[in-house]
Write an enzyme that holds these catalytic residues in place. Structure first.
Site, PDB file in Angstrom:
ATOM      1  N   PHE A 265     -24.439 -16.490  46.260  1.00 57.16           N
ATOM      2  CA  PHE A 265     -25.627 -15.748  47.003  1.00 57.16           C
ATOM      3  C   PHE A 265     -27.035 -16.383  46.194  1.00 57.16           C
ATOM      4  O   PHE A 265     -28.112 -15.993  46.632  1.00 57.16           O
ATOM      5  CB  PHE A 265     -25.850 -14.520  47.230  1.00 57.16           C
ATOM      6  CG  PHE A 265     -24.607 -14.042  47.549  1.00 57.16           C
ATOM      7  CD1 PHE A 265     -24.109 -14.214  48.853  1.00 57.16           C
ATOM      8  CD2 PHE A 265     -23.816 -13.074  46.923  1.00 57.16           C
ATOM      9  CE1 PHE A 265     -22.716 -13.532  49.461  1.00 57.16           C
ATOM     10  CE2 PHE A 265     -22.703 -12.486  47.565  1.00 57.16           C
ATOM     11  CZ  PHE A 265     -22.167 -12.746  48.572  1.00 57.16           C
ATOM     12  N   GLY A 493     -16.698 -19.320  49.963  1.00 54.15           N
ATOM     13  CA  GLY A 493     -16.067 -18.494  50.930  1.00 54.15           C
ATOM     14  C   GLY A 493     -16.957 -18.922  52.419  1.00 54.15           C
ATOM     15  O   GLY A 493     -16.603 -18.083  53.497  1.00 54.15           O
ATOM     16  N   LEU A 653     -21.404 -26.182  63.686  1.00 57.99           N
ATOM     17  CA  LEU A 653     -20.012 -26.958  63.671  1.00 57.99           C
ATOM     18  C   LEU A 653     -18.733 -26.417  63.550  1.00 57.99           C
ATOM     19  O   LEU A 653     -17.809 -27.019  63.798  1.00 57.99           O
ATOM     20  CB  LEU A 653     -20.375 -27.791  62.190  1.00 57.99           C
ATOM     21  CG  LEU A 653     -21.689 -28.509  62.078  1.00 57.99           C
ATOM     22  CD1 LEU A 653     -21.812 -28.900  60.703  1.00 57.99           C
ATOM     23  CD2 LEU A 653     -21.730 -29.547  63.261  1.00 57.99           C
ATOM     24  N   PRO A 655     -17.498 -22.277  64.825  1.00 56.62           N
ATOM     25  CA  PRO A 655     -18.159 -21.080  65.304  1.00 56.62           C
ATOM     26  C   PRO A 655     -17.465 -19.883  64.254  1.00 56.62           C
ATOM     27  O   PRO A 655     -18.203 -18.840  64.096  1.00 56.62           O
ATOM     28  CB  PRO A 655     -17.721 -20.906  66.448  1.00 56.62           C
ATOM     29  CG  PRO A 655     -17.474 -22.448  67.347  1.00 56.62           C
ATOM     30  CD  PRO A 655     -17.214 -23.040  66.161  1.00 56.62           C
ATOM     31  N   THR A 657     -16.562 -19.965  61.056  1.00 56.22           N
ATOM     32  CA  THR A 657     -17.116 -20.012  59.834  1.00 56.22           C
ATOM     33  C   THR A 657     -18.901 -19.592  60.147  1.00 56.22           C
ATOM     34  O   THR A 657     -19.226 -18.794  59.311  1.00 56.22           O
ATOM     35  CB  THR A 657     -17.009 -21.250  59.057  1.00 56.22           C
ATOM     36  OG1 THR A 657     -17.600 -22.295  59.746  1.00 56.22           O
ATOM     37  CG2 THR A 657     -15.687 -21.418  58.833  1.00 56.22           C
ATOM     38  N   GLN A 661     -20.956 -16.221  58.452  1.00 61.19           N
ATOM     39  CA  GLN A 661     -22.029 -16.418  57.561  1.00 61.19           C
ATOM     40  C   GLN A 661     -23.071 -15.641  58.176  1.00 61.19           C
ATOM     41  O   GLN A 661     -24.227 -15.014  57.360  1.00 61.19           O
ATOM     42  CB  GLN A 661     -22.533 -17.883  57.471  1.00 61.19           C
ATOM     43  CG  GLN A 661     -21.639 -18.738  56.685  1.00 61.19           C
ATOM     44  CD  GLN A 661     -21.838 -18.322  55.059  1.00 61.19           C
ATOM     45  OE1 GLN A 661     -22.681 -18.565  54.526  1.00 61.19           O
ATOM     46  NE2 GLN A 661     -20.829 -17.720  54.506  1.00 61.19           N
ATOM     47  N   GLY A 724     -27.965 -25.678  58.215  1.00 63.40           N
ATOM     48  CA  GLY A 724     -27.256 -24.715  57.525  1.00 63.40           C
ATOM     49  C   GLY A 724     -27.395 -23.197  57.841  1.00 63.40           C
ATOM     50  O   GLY A 724     -28.408 -22.913  58.537  1.00 63.40           O
ATOM     51  N   GLU A 727     -28.296 -18.730  55.240  1.00 67.91           N
ATOM     52  CA  GLU A 727     -29.455 -17.944  54.651  1.00 67.91           C
ATOM     53  C   GLU A 727     -30.217 -17.183  55.785  1.00 67.91           C
ATOM     54  O   GLU A 727     -30.628 -16.007  55.735  1.00 67.91           O
ATOM     55  CB  GLU A 727     -30.376 -18.724  54.015  1.00 67.91           C
ATOM     56  CG  GLU A 727     -29.980 -20.032  53.195  1.00 67.91           C
ATOM     57  CD  GLU A 727     -29.914 -19.383  51.739  1.00 67.91           C
ATOM     58  OE1 GLU A 727     -30.468 -18.325  51.069  1.00 67.91           O
ATOM     59  OE2 GLU A 727     -29.353 -20.059  50.983  1.00 67.91           O
TER      60      GLU A 727
END
Length: 771
Positions: A265, A493, A653, A655, A657, A661, A724, A727
């Site tokens: 993190f 992860g 890219l 769904p 993963t 996140q 990305g 975050e």
């Protein structure tokens, strides 16, 4: 450098659309289980704790118990005589070590330039002052307890209290490379002439990342010039560069291995324990393992800064913003670490206003260096801004989503750059429809179920698109139809190995089962840190560059007089397991191309281009966070019952993963909102709750069912159209909770975390009197 980038960006033509984006048969975009999942659930994934090398020894730290001063004396004789002890290292005998390079330079991985065990100075309460190495971890820990440190504290009074010392704050030199203060128009004049004003202070607490795997390092010197380090790091290449510089050895002589990392993190960069572990191994001549205890994680490494913020909004009866001001102070370590958390970034990017001011100050404290924690700056800044936006909407008598439609900018408010893609209002519209926002009672303190007030809240989410430069990757294509992608990337992860295999399969025209992704080792092509939601786009750009070189190599291998004779790179494409002319033309499979040339494999390397698109466009991810909460009128407890997050992060890219996140970020946001707070002794600077028993992260019972959704509109300026996703999930969460609490109970809470101790007095103040 910034000016050079901006000049180059003005000359940069728009990125040509990636041909893959127009295809509908891609593996990318499809749900796929994480490749590392079976290894982890079966216990076969090798973490640093599992590393065993011949002759391994174990280190324990002794940490300072004062926030400042100097070491007058260290009594080590009893520790040296303890069973199993091999070495006691202090500043008297530590090897020479340069101050580590800062992560922000992209040439290192540290958050501080503080010297590591090179002098007798104390810089914060918890700074390591001695290392004991023994045959077993238990022997090392026992001996460490025998060391006695005497301090000279006759110097200046240490500065440790963020709340009382803010008069010492200074303007930050920069904010993540951007200007600290930006002003447009006259905010003060707009305030004086406006019909509606919202002007409040907001406070957020100090936080720690609290990853499930504590920080751990194993260091081995093969000789005086060659170092191998196994480390729980999220910056493999940059840790390698840092170690090489600190110990003055060639970078190619340092190898860093991090196959799996149990959460980071933002915290698992270079701290003093890695350098001390390597230094002790150098002195001892044997491999050393250093594992931080959970308490030492809080004392030795850094977390999220506390903050004091002020947001001022001014609006006229027409409903637009006449003024938007966001100012405040964060903390940094006494050794200036250059990391001023960017809490003003959401205000710079989200809403239009006739006048505009952002400004940041920093307060140097005797504390560990301020460091990254998921969406640093943006998460705490979004709390203050989005709470103020909600309050202004109430002042104006309009729905908070409707209000946002009135202040939607057509260009970035701070830079004036056009947005490469922006669908913020669409996230609010979709979320409102899915969540049932039209069923919300807009009148605060209107719905009650037993002792619980029930309400609903919403807030915007925002995080910048980031693509760090200089990432590299290689593609090896084998004659048997397999491909191997190699880069010094990280798998913590988030599904890196899975998503990158999907992209490479599409890029090379292979089934995903035929693609292997190798990572986690600095001997592979240099990678970027896994931070800032930047790694995915960087690797895709590197692999795309390598694929272009692969085309050139394969064309040279093509037999003369064959299907590819006379073809140039622009005439061909990688598909169907080989190289073929575009538009369905003829070509050859990889097996034929390599077999005809007598090759078992070919390898191409690519370096990603400079991220000039970030200089030409404002590239952001957006979202809308919706929640339902209950507030107890008896205990002051806040319970979150339902959550929906809708995100605009470009092309998604994978769904599976991505959803993980998004949810993980939201859960961390719930901790920020309701439970997490580092308690610091205002006299000694000592962290008083350095354990997961007393630093309260959300547990299963704290987390409601979380629905996530996304728009999926590709950003044409980003590699493969994607941003990305690591975050953005945390941003806006705390504000959505605070806004829901207001709707439920009629109270505005402006300090985090929102605990019963804060809720109950507010409820009593607003409770109706006797009839």
């Amino acid at each position: 450098m910034q000016r050079a980038f901006e000049m180059a960006a003005r000359l940069l033509p728009d990125r040509r659309p990636d041909p893959l984006l127009s295809r509908t048969d891609l593996v990318q975009g499809k749900a796929m289980a994480r490749r590392d999942g079976p290894l982890k659930v079966s216990g076969r994934a090798p973490f640093t704790q599992d590393v065993v090398v011949p002759g391994l020894t174990h280190a324990a730290l002794v940490c300072a118990t004062r926030p400042a001063g100097r070491i007058a004396e260290i009594e080590v004789a009893e520790a040296e005589a303890a069973p199993g002890v091999l070495l006691v290292m202090t500043h008297h005998n530590a090897p020479p070590m340069k101050a580590p390079r800062l992560l922000i330079t992209l040439k290192g991985a540290s958050f501080t330039r503080a010297p590591v065990m090179q002098d007798d100075q104390i810089r914060w309460n918890g700074e390591p002052v001695a290392v004991v190495v023994a045959e077993t971890a238990e022997q090392a820990r026992h001996a460490a307890d025998l060391i006695r440190v005497h301090y000279d504290t006759s110097g200046p009074t240490p500065i440790v209290d963020f709340t009382t010392e803010q008069g010492r704050a200074r303007r930050a030199a920069n904010v993540q490379g951007e200007r600290t203060r930006i002003a447009k128009g006259d905010v003060d004049r707009a305030r004086q002439s406006s019909d509606h004003i919202v002007d409040h202070g907001y406070r957020t607490a100090m936080h720690y990342n609290a990853a499930i795997e504590p920080h751990i390092t194993v260091a081995r010197w093969d000789d005086a010039e060659h170092l191998t380090v196994w480390d729980a790091t999220q910056a493999i290449t940059h840790t390698q560069m840092t170690l090489a510089d600190v110990f003055a050895v060639p970078v190619e002589n340092v190898r860093v291995i991090a196959k799996f990392v149990g959460g980071a993190f933002g915290s698992k960069m270079v701290w003093s324990h890695q350098l001390l572990c390597a230094g002790a191994a150098k002195l001892l001549g044997r491999p050393v393992r250093a594992t931080l205890t959970r308490e030492e994680v809080f004392r030795v490494t850094g977390g999220r800064t506390p903050s004091s913020q002020r947001v001022t909004l001014a609006a006229n009866a027409s409903g637009g913003l006449a003024a938007l001001s966001h100012e405040g102070t964060t903390a940094i370590g006494a050794q200036d670490n250059g990391f001023a958390e960017q809490f003003t970034f959401p205000a710079r990017n989200l809403y239009a206003s006739d006048s505009f001011l952002v400004d940041q100050h920093v307060l140097e404290l005797q504390m560990p260096a301020n460091a990254s924690m998921r969406a640093p700056g943006d998460s705490i800044g979004s709390f203050a801004l989005e709470c103020a936006i909600d309050e202004m909407a109430e002042r104006l008598g309009v729905d908070p989503i409707v209000f946002r439609t009135r202040i939607e900018p057509d260009r970035n408010p701070a830079t004036g750059r056009p947005f490469s893609a922006r669908h913020l209002l669409e996230t609010f519209a979709r979320g409102a429809d899915t969540f049932g926002w039209d069923q919300r009672n807009p009148v605060p303190r209107s719905t009650r179920r037993g002792e619980w007030w029930v309400g609903h809240g919403v807030a915007g989410a925002n995080y910048p698109y980031i693509r760090m430069p200089n990432g590299k990757a290689t593609i090896t294509v084998c004659a048997d139809g397999r491909a191997i992608i190699r880069t010094a990337a990280h798998e913590m992860g988030m599904g890196t190995a899975t998503v990158q295999a999907q992209h490479a399969a599409d890029r090379l025209g292979l089934p995903v089962e035929a693609v292997t992704f190798e990572y986690g080792d600095s001997s592979l092509p240099a990678g970027i840190p896994a931070g800032g939601s930047a790694q995915t786009a960087a690797i895709i750009a590197s692999v795309t560059a390598a694929a272009k070189q692969l085309v050139e190599i394969l064309l040279k291998l093509a037999p003369r007089g064959g299907a590819l004779t006379g073809a140039r790179p622009r005439d061909v494409e990688l598909r169907d397991g080989g190289l073929y002319r575009r538009d369905g033309g003829s070509g050859l499979p990889y097996s034929t191309l390599l077999g005809g040339a007598g090759r078992d494999e070919v390898t191409a390397e690519g370096t990603e281009s400079l991220p000039l698109e970030m200089m030409k466009y404002s590239m952001q991810s957006f979202g809308a966070q919706f929640c339902q909460v209950r507030v107890s009128d008896v205990t002051g407890e806040i319970r979150v019952d339902r959550w929906l997050g809708v995100f605009d992060t470009g092309r998604v890219l994978n769904p599976t993963t991505a959803a993980s996140q998004f949810r993980g970020g939201i859960i961390m946001g719930l901790g920020q909102a309701l439970t997490e707070e580092v308690a610091v002794d205002s006299r000694t600077g000592r962290i008083m709750n350095p354990s997961l028993a007393h630093y309260h992260v959300p547990v299963h019972a704290d987390v409601p069912h979380i629905d996530v959704d996304w728009l999926g509109h590709p950003d044409p300026m980003a590699p493969m159209g994607g941003h990305g996703v690591g975050e953005i999930g945390i941003t806006g969460v705390a504000a959505a909770v605070a806004n829901a609490v207001h709707n439920a109970a009629g109270i505005r809470l402006r300090n985090l975390p929102m605990t019963p101790a804060q809720v109950l007095p507010a409820l009593l103040e607003t409770a109706p009197g006797p009839a």
